[in-house]
Design a protein around this motif. Structure first.
Motif, PDB file in Angstrom:
ATOM      1  N   ASP A  93       0.663  -1.190  -0.089  1.00 49.14           N
ATOM      2  CA  ASP A  93      -0.074  -0.095  -0.026  1.00 49.14           C
ATOM      3  C   ASP A  93       1.034   1.147  -0.017  1.00 49.14           C
ATOM      4  OD1 ASP A  93       0.937   0.358   2.624  1.00 49.14           O
ATOM      5  OD2 ASP A  93      -1.116  -0.331   3.625  1.00 49.14           O
ATOM      6  N   THR A  94       0.454   2.587  -0.008  1.00 49.78           N
ATOM      7  CA  THR A  94       0.889   3.707   0.120  1.00 49.78           C
ATOM      8  C   THR A  94       0.113   4.292   1.276  1.00 49.78           C
ATOM      9  OG1 THR A  94       1.164   3.854  -2.398  1.00 49.78           O
ATOM     10  CG2 THR A  94       1.520   5.649  -1.053  1.00 49.78           C
ATOM     11  N   VAL A 138       5.508   4.391   0.288  1.00 52.21           N
ATOM     12  CA  VAL A 138       4.990   3.023  -0.215  1.00 52.21           C
ATOM     13  C   VAL A 138       5.599   1.694   0.318  1.00 52.21           C
ATOM     14  CG1 VAL A 138       5.371   1.636  -2.512  1.00 52.21           C
ATOM     15  CG2 VAL A 138       5.066   3.950  -2.709  1.00 52.21           C
ATOM     16  N   ARG A 139       4.612   0.855   0.692  1.00 50.41           N
ATOM     17  CA  ARG A 139       5.196  -0.178   1.685  1.00 50.41           C
ATOM     18  C   ARG A 139       5.259  -1.421   0.594  1.00 50.41           C
ATOM     19  NH1 ARG A 139       3.231  -1.776   6.767  1.00 50.41           N
ATOM     20  NH2 ARG A 139       1.258  -2.490   5.365  1.00 50.41           N
ATOM     21  N   VAL A 140       6.139  -2.313   0.609  1.00 47.53           N
ATOM     22  CA  VAL A 140       6.392  -3.435   0.030  1.00 47.53           C
ATOM     23  C   VAL A 140       6.965  -4.615   0.596  1.00 47.53           C
ATOM     24  CG1 VAL A 140       6.790  -1.882  -2.169  1.00 47.53           C
ATOM     25  CG2 VAL A 140       8.742  -2.783  -0.893  1.00 47.53           C
ATOM     26  N   LEU A 158      16.221  -1.804  -2.459  1.00 44.97           N
ATOM     27  CA  LEU A 158      15.268  -1.041  -2.204  1.00 44.97           C
ATOM     28  C   LEU A 158      15.441   0.361  -2.620  1.00 44.97           C
ATOM     29  CD1 LEU A 158      13.858  -2.644   1.097  1.00 44.97           C
ATOM     30  CD2 LEU A 158      12.441  -2.292  -1.074  1.00 44.97           C
ATOM     31  N   LYS A 159      16.656   0.998  -2.136  1.00 44.39           N
ATOM     32  CA  LYS A 159      17.040   2.483  -2.327  1.00 44.39           C
ATOM     33  C   LYS A 159      17.304   2.519  -4.024  1.00 44.39           C
ATOM     34  CE  LYS A 159      17.384   5.308   1.186  1.00 44.39           C
ATOM     35  NZ  LYS A 159      16.212   6.204   1.421  1.00 44.39           N
ATOM     36  N   VAL A 192       8.372  -4.298   4.224  1.00 42.88           N
ATOM     37  CA  VAL A 192       7.545  -4.883   5.328  1.00 42.88           C
ATOM     38  C   VAL A 192       8.175  -6.255   5.467  1.00 42.88           C
ATOM     39  CG1 VAL A 192       5.491  -5.570   6.035  1.00 42.88           C
ATOM     40  CG2 VAL A 192       5.683  -3.493   4.979  1.00 42.88           C
ATOM     41  N   PHE A 193       8.787  -6.916   6.564  1.00 40.74           N
ATOM     42  CA  PHE A 193       9.085  -8.124   6.613  1.00 40.74           C
ATOM     43  C   PHE A 193       8.165  -8.994   7.425  1.00 40.74           C
ATOM     44  CE2 PHE A 193      12.807  -5.343   6.543  1.00 40.74           C
ATOM     45  CZ  PHE A 193      13.464  -5.731   5.414  1.00 40.74           C
TER      46      PHE A 193
END
Length: 94
Positions: free
Chosen positions: A27-28, A34-36, A52-53, A73-74
């Motif tokens: 989601d954002t 932004v969460r991935v 990620l960066k 998100v882990f």
């Protein structure tokens, strides 16, 4: 303007899949993050933060400058927990 899902599908996922990895868009947040979740080889890669960066965040921000960043998100899936328990229980006496 491309949606986050389109950016991930068209520009990020092919890069990660070429290295046996993948990504799930979650989601954002209301404050612009932004969460991935990285999956496959990317989930255990020592370079995940760099990916990620340097890949995910840069590509998304190039398309959507209002995005402040990408947050990983882990989570451990129930299936993975069950597999681990099965392996651990094999070594126990009956």
């Amino acid at each position: 303007m491309n949606s986050i899902e389109q950016i991930i599908e068209q520009k990020i996922r092919p890069i990660l899949q070429s290295h046996e990895g993948d990504i799930d868009y979650l989601d954002t947040t209301e404050d612009g993050f932004v969460r991935v979740r990285l999956t496959g080889a990317c989930s255990t890669c020592s370079g995940a933060r760099q990916t990620l960066k340097e890949v995910v965040e840069q590509v998304i921000q190039a398309e959507r400058p209002e995005i402040k960043g990408v947050v990983p998100v882990f989570e451990v899936s129930e299936d993975l927990i069950q597999q681990a328990l099965h392996i651990l229980r094999k070594g126990q006496p009956s």
